[in-house]
Structures are given as structure tokens and as C-alpha cells.
Design a protein around this motif. Structure first.
Motif, PDB file in Angstrom:
ATOM      1  N   GLN A  16      18.639 -38.527  -1.380  1.00 61.53           N
ATOM      2  CA  GLN A  16      18.399 -40.231  -0.025  1.00 61.53           C
ATOM      3  C   GLN A  16      17.854 -40.843   0.357  1.00 61.53           C
ATOM      4  O   GLN A  16      17.971 -41.482   1.274  1.00 61.53           O
ATOM      5  N   SER A  17      16.428 -40.138   0.656  1.00 58.89           N
ATOM      6  CA  SER A  17      16.084 -40.226   1.099  1.00 58.89           C
ATOM      7  C   SER A  17      13.994 -40.325   0.873  1.00 58.89           C
ATOM      8  O   SER A  17      14.102 -39.978   0.360  1.00 58.89           O
ATOM      9  N   ILE A  18      13.119 -41.649   0.748  1.00 59.86           N
ATOM     10  CA  ILE A  18      12.172 -41.819   0.246  1.00 59.86           C
ATOM     11  C   ILE A  18      11.005 -40.631   1.407  1.00 59.86           C
ATOM     12  O   ILE A  18      10.177 -39.971   1.629  1.00 59.86           O
ATOM     13  N   THR A  19      11.073 -40.382   2.710  1.00 59.25           N
ATOM     14  CA  THR A  19      11.230 -40.097   3.970  1.00 59.25           C
ATOM     15  C   THR A  19      11.142 -37.736   3.648  1.00 59.25           C
ATOM     16  O   THR A  19      10.017 -37.540   3.713  1.00 59.25           O
ATOM     17  N   LYS A  20      12.428 -37.593   3.471  1.00 55.24           N
ATOM     18  CA  LYS A  20      13.215 -36.396   3.457  1.00 55.24           C
ATOM     19  C   LYS A  20      12.000 -35.578   2.629  1.00 55.24           C
ATOM     20  O   LYS A  20      11.845 -34.516   2.236  1.00 55.24           O
ATOM     21  N   ALA A  21      11.835 -36.978   0.798  1.00 47.97           N
ATOM     22  CA  ALA A  21      11.826 -36.363  -0.167  1.00 47.97           C
ATOM     23  C   ALA A  21      10.033 -36.076   0.314  1.00 47.97           C
ATOM     24  O   ALA A  21       9.633 -35.387  -0.994  1.00 47.97           O
ATOM     25  N   GLY A  22       9.514 -36.824   0.955  1.00 45.97           N
ATOM     26  CA  GLY A  22       7.878 -36.733   0.784  1.00 45.97           C
ATOM     27  C   GLY A  22       7.743 -35.039   1.741  1.00 45.97           C
ATOM     28  O   GLY A  22       6.850 -34.425   1.508  1.00 45.97           O
ATOM     29  N   ILE A  23       8.738 -35.725   3.006  1.00 44.28           N
ATOM     30  CA  ILE A  23       8.288 -33.684   3.708  1.00 44.28           C
ATOM     31  C   ILE A  23       8.048 -32.133   2.394  1.00 44.28           C
ATOM     32  O   ILE A  23       7.463 -32.051   2.815  1.00 44.28           O
ATOM     33  N   GLU A  24       9.307 -32.597   1.703  1.00 42.51           N
ATOM     34  CA  GLU A  24       9.731 -31.795   0.598  1.00 42.51           C
ATOM     35  C   GLU A  24       8.694 -31.318   0.128  1.00 42.51           C
ATOM     36  O   GLU A  24       9.021 -29.838  -0.400  1.00 42.51           O
ATOM     37  N   LEU A  25       8.193 -32.608  -0.172  1.00 43.06           N
ATOM     38  CA  LEU A  25       7.313 -32.064  -1.881  1.00 43.06           C
ATOM     39  C   LEU A  25       5.812 -32.539  -1.220  1.00 43.06           C
ATOM     40  O   LEU A  25       4.804 -32.542  -1.832  1.00 43.06           O
ATOM     41  N   SER A  26       5.511 -32.784  -0.087  1.00 42.34           N
ATOM     42  CA  SER A  26       3.889 -32.493   0.486  1.00 42.34           C
ATOM     43  C   SER A  26       3.649 -33.639   0.475  1.00 42.34           C
ATOM     44  O   SER A  26       2.549 -33.155  -0.322  1.00 42.34           O
ATOM     45  N   LEU A  27       4.026 -35.097   0.619  1.00 40.82           N
ATOM     46  CA  LEU A  27       2.941 -35.911   0.185  1.00 40.82           C
ATOM     47  C   LEU A  27       3.453 -37.524   1.037  1.00 40.82           C
ATOM     48  O   LEU A  27       4.648 -36.870   1.574  1.00 40.82           O
ATOM     49  N   THR A  28       2.839 -38.013   1.449  1.00 41.99           N
ATOM     50  CA  THR A  28       3.277 -39.331   2.307  1.00 41.99           C
ATOM     51  C   THR A  28       4.184 -40.284   1.779  1.00 41.99           C
ATOM     52  O   THR A  28       4.521 -40.101  -0.052  1.00 41.99           O
ATOM     53  N   GLN A  29       5.027 -41.008   2.745  1.00 43.64           N
ATOM     54  CA  GLN A  29       6.336 -42.249   2.164  1.00 43.64           C
ATOM     55  C   GLN A  29       5.407 -42.874   1.656  1.00 43.64           C
ATOM     56  O   GLN A  29       6.368 -42.980   0.761  1.00 43.64           O
ATOM     57  N   SER A  30       4.194 -42.961   2.098  1.00 43.56           N
ATOM     58  CA  SER A  30       3.640 -44.313   1.055  1.00 43.56           C
ATOM     59  C   SER A  30       3.944 -43.839  -1.128  1.00 43.56           C
ATOM     60  O   SER A  30       3.708 -44.958  -1.796  1.00 43.56           O
ATOM     61  N   ALA A  31       3.135 -42.517  -0.471  1.00 44.55           N
ATOM     62  CA  ALA A  31       2.669 -41.919  -1.844  1.00 44.55           C
ATOM     63  C   ALA A  31       4.160 -41.603  -3.268  1.00 44.55           C
ATOM     64  O   ALA A  31       4.271 -41.713  -4.592  1.00 44.55           O
ATOM     65  N   VAL A  32       5.372 -41.798  -2.284  1.00 50.51           N
ATOM     66  CA  VAL A  32       6.755 -41.380  -3.075  1.00 50.51           C
ATOM     67  C   VAL A  32       6.664 -42.926  -3.278  1.00 50.51           C
ATOM     68  O   VAL A  32       7.617 -43.179  -4.385  1.00 50.51           O
ATOM     69  N   SER A  33       7.106 -43.801  -2.484  1.00 48.28           N
ATOM     70  CA  SER A  33       7.414 -45.158  -2.753  1.00 48.28           C
ATOM     71  C   SER A  33       6.533 -45.711  -3.775  1.00 48.28           C
ATOM     72  O   SER A  33       6.816 -46.354  -4.613  1.00 48.28           O
ATOM     73  N   HIS A  34       4.540 -45.269  -3.798  1.00 52.50           N
ATOM     74  CA  HIS A  34       4.445 -46.110  -4.724  1.00 52.50           C
ATOM     75  C   HIS A  34       4.399 -45.263  -6.553  1.00 52.50           C
ATOM     76  O   HIS A  34       4.567 -46.109  -7.580  1.00 52.50           O
ATOM     77  N   ALA A  35       5.036 -43.717  -6.173  1.00 49.13           N
ATOM     78  CA  ALA A  35       5.736 -43.228  -7.287  1.00 49.13           C
ATOM     79  C   ALA A  35       6.368 -43.703  -8.329  1.00 49.13           C
ATOM     80  O   ALA A  35       7.214 -44.147  -9.605  1.00 49.13           O
ATOM     81  N   ILE A  36       8.149 -43.976  -7.298  1.00 51.81           N
ATOM     82  CA  ILE A  36       8.989 -44.504  -7.096  1.00 51.81           C
ATOM     83  C   ILE A  36       9.107 -46.659  -8.104  1.00 51.81           C
ATOM     84  O   ILE A  36       8.971 -46.750  -8.925  1.00 51.81           O
ATOM     85  N   LYS A  37       7.759 -46.743  -7.552  1.00 48.48           N
ATOM     86  CA  LYS A  37       7.020 -48.565  -8.293  1.00 48.48           C
ATOM     87  C   LYS A  37       7.107 -48.069  -9.119  1.00 48.48           C
ATOM     88  O   LYS A  37       7.740 -48.773  -9.949  1.00 48.48           O
ATOM     89  N   SER A  38       5.711 -47.657  -9.279  1.00 49.51           N
ATOM     90  CA  SER A  38       5.400 -47.778 -10.756  1.00 49.51           C
ATOM     91  C   SER A  38       6.417 -47.323 -11.689  1.00 49.51           C
ATOM     92  O   SER A  38       6.473 -47.652 -12.974  1.00 49.51           O
ATOM     93  N   LEU A  39       7.310 -46.092 -11.831  1.00 51.68           N
ATOM     94  CA  LEU A  39       8.193 -45.467 -12.699  1.00 51.68           C
ATOM     95  C   LEU A  39       9.275 -46.710 -12.542  1.00 51.68           C
ATOM     96  O   LEU A  39       9.491 -47.355 -14.001  1.00 51.68           O
ATOM     97  N   GLU A  40       9.797 -47.602 -11.928  1.00 46.67           N
ATOM     98  CA  GLU A  40      10.670 -48.415 -12.002  1.00 46.67           C
ATOM     99  C   GLU A  40       9.205 -49.596 -12.930  1.00 46.67           C
ATOM    100  O   GLU A  40      10.541 -50.534 -13.766  1.00 46.67           O
ATOM    101  N   ASP A  41       8.185 -50.342 -12.686  1.00 42.78           N
ATOM    102  CA  ASP A  41       7.536 -51.055 -13.330  1.00 42.78           C
ATOM    103  C   ASP A  41       7.302 -50.945 -14.668  1.00 42.78           C
ATOM    104  O   ASP A  41       7.740 -51.367 -15.786  1.00 42.78           O
ATOM    105  N   GLU A  42       7.345 -49.181 -14.925  1.00 44.89           N
ATOM    106  CA  GLU A  42       6.792 -48.851 -16.177  1.00 44.89           C
ATOM    107  C   GLU A  42       8.494 -49.170 -16.920  1.00 44.89           C
ATOM    108  O   GLU A  42       7.918 -49.092 -18.242  1.00 44.89           O
ATOM    109  N   LEU A  43       9.164 -48.992 -16.284  1.00 49.80           N
ATOM    110  CA  LEU A  43      10.726 -48.695 -17.416  1.00 49.80           C
ATOM    111  C   LEU A  43      11.695 -50.729 -17.663  1.00 49.80           C
ATOM    112  O   LEU A  43      12.078 -50.547 -18.663  1.00 49.80           O
ATOM    113  N   GLY A  44      10.511 -50.628 -16.508  1.00 47.19           N
ATOM    114  CA  GLY A  44      11.088 -52.332 -16.242  1.00 47.19           C
ATOM    115  C   GLY A  44      12.640 -52.654 -15.726  1.00 47.19           C
ATOM    116  O   GLY A  44      13.515 -53.309 -16.196  1.00 47.19           O
TER     117      GLY A  44
END
Length: 288
Positions: A16-44
Motif C-alpha cells: 500500500q505504498s509506492i515508496t515501500k515497494a521501491g525500497i523492497e524492489l530496489s527501485l526508485t520511487q519514480s521508476a515504480v510510479s512510471h511502471a504503474i502509469k505504463s500499466l494503466e495506460d496499456e490497459l486503459g
């Protein structure tokens, strides 16, 4: 679409957190946000709601989450089986358990699993029966220890009949008895496990049409035992929980046999490593 986007999406939902997900996956917050936005765009579709309390799924997101969990679980199993077919072992399996099994069974099981599969990591989640079964159903866990009957659409392998006892304080007049009658259960205040941990007790009450006087609802076994020890109330506990129980309490058998069935819950999409874990558990602890 990529597997990594599904993994990121699932982790954000679970934490329930972009920041916590990024820490656990060793990704930046912006990378996590970009991945979510890309998934939403592809699915519409709009998948997540963000507010001051964190992140939760939209109605559409709930449906997509079920699919992404299934995909990641299938991908996980594919890799495990590919490693096995190549004579190699790697990766992790995720096991759900509850306190008495964690204490009395898991050390022996994990020692044997590590001997056979030294390169596979075992991740452990401890929770109540219903939450564990749901996590297996959703693909968040590979299998879990639970009690019959399961409430979710998963397979159940019965392992062991765990006898139920009524425990009372040695300061309670009941402690001089050798057995406990069903009628007496309605005459004394009962300390009941909280919802989710109480399936064997609720099944017992329903079977014998007992209407108990519930004084407290507690989730932790040791806290329940401590309250019984202080003569605050009586309780129904399985034999496995009562191993190494402290002094000051007496365990009374019931006039009619009562027990819970401990077993393993899993789906039909089990990896090679999970099948090996189940086989080891059966070999060591299956008695029925």
C-alpha cells in the motif's frame, strides 16, 4: 506488458505504498510510479487510488490484481520447474503458517528441506487461518498450514488430528475433574480466540450446539494461556498449543472426542519446490 510491471504493481498493492515497494524492489520511487502509469495506460484503466492513508485498489484494479497474481504465480512456478528440469535449483517458496506449527513443526521441516534443497529460499508468513488460505488462493503464498474445513477454493491435504482440551486454572474447582462435560462449558466464562484463529472452536460449539459466555477474544495463544492461568476464564486449546504449557493450568479431556485437523492448503498450480516441501511435511507429520 512485462512481468516486471506486474511484480511492481503487486508489490505496491501489498505494501500500500509506492515508496515501500521501491525500497523492497530496489527501485526508485519514480521508476515504480512510471511502471504503474505504463500499466494503466496499456490497459486503459485506472487501477489505484491514492490518499493520505496510502494506496488502495479501484474496483477495476481489484479485478486486474487477481490476474496479475495468477500470472506472477505461474511465472514463478515455470522458473522453478525449468530449474528442476535442468538439474538446477534456485528461487524461493512462500509458506503460510500459524504459531503452534511454527514452534513445534517448522524447525524439523525446514532443516530437512534445506538438506534436500540448499539453494532454495523459504519465506515464512504467520497469520490466521482465513488470511493464509486467502493468500494461497490469490497466489501470494505457495501453500499454507491450516485447519479443515477450508473456506476458500483450495485443495486441502489432511495431516494430523490435534486433540482439543478444555484448559482451566488450578485455582478453578474444575481442575480436580478428569474430564469436562459439554454442559459445563456454558457455566463458565470463556476466553475465545479472535475471528480467523477460531475455526476449530467455532466448529466445536456449532457441532454440540453450545452457547458460550465469551469474556474476552484474544488472538495470541500464550496470552490466552496466561489469562486462563490467572483464572480469568476457561478456554479450548489444541494439544499442539499445550506442549510445554506452564504450570498452574490443567488440561481436561472432553467426554466426547474433540479435535482439529491440521493440514496443508495449496492450489493445483504448485511448483517442483512446493511439491517437494509438501512431500517432506507428509513424510514427517502425516498421521491420518
Amino acid at each position: 506488458m512485462t512481468i516486471q510491471r506486474y511484480e511492481i504493481f503487486n508489490k505496491v498493492v501489498q505494501l500500500q505504498s509506492i515508496t515501500k515497494a521501491g525500497i523492497e524492489l530496489s527501485l526508485t520511487q519514480s521508476a515504480v510510479s512510471h511502471a504503474i502509469k505504463s500499466l494503466e495506460d496499456e490497459l486503459g484503466l485506472h487501477l489505484l487510488l491514492r490518499n493520505r492513508l496510502g494506496i488502495k485498489l479501484t474496483r477495476e484494479g481489484e479485478k486486474i490484481y487477481e490476474h496479475t497474481l495468477t500470472i506472477i504465480h505461474a511465472h514463478h512456478n515455470l522458473l522453478q520447474d525449468a530449474y528442476a528440469l535442468n538439474g538446477l535449483e534456485s528461487g524461493a517458496i512462500r509458506i503460510g503458517t500459524f504459531a503452534s506449527v511454527t514452534t513445534h513443526w517448522l524447525p524439523t521441516i525446514l532443516k530437512e528441506f534445506k538438506r534436500k534443497h540448499p539453494e532454495i529460499i523459504v519465506e515464512i508468513l504467520e497469520d490466521d487461518y482465513e488470511s493464509l488460505e486467502n493468500a494461497v488462493h490469490l497466489g501470494e503464498l505457495d501453500c499454507c498450514f491450516t485447519t479443515a474445513p477450508t473456506k476458500h477454493n483450495i485443495d486441502f491435504l489432511p495431516l494430523h488430528k490435534d486433540k482439543l482440551f478444555c484448559i482451566v486454572s488450578n485455582d478453578n474447582p474444575l481442575h480436580t475433574q478428569t474430564t469436562m462435560s459439554l454442559q459445563q462449558l456454558e457455566k463458565y466464562p470463556i476466553i475465545k480466540p479472535k475471528k480467523g484463529w477460531d475455526s476449530e472452536v467455532i466448529t466445536f460449539f456449532n457441532k454440540y450446539k453450545i452457547d458460550p459466555t465469551v469474556k474476552f477474544e484474544i488472538s495470541d495463544d500464550q496470552s490466552i494461556i496466561a489469562l486462563v492461568q490467572a483464572n480469568i476464564g476457561i478456554n479450548i486449546r489444541p494439544e499442539l498449543v499445550l506442549k510445554n504449557a506452564p504450570e498452574g493450568i490443567t488440561a481436561l479431556e472432553f467426554e466426547d472426542e474433540a479435535y482439529r485437523i491440521i493440514g496443508l492448503g495449496f492450489t493445483n498450480q504448485t511448483s517442483h519446490a512446493t511439491k517437494s516441501f509438501i512431500s517432506i511435511v507428509k513424510e514427517i507429520y502425516q498421521t491420518i
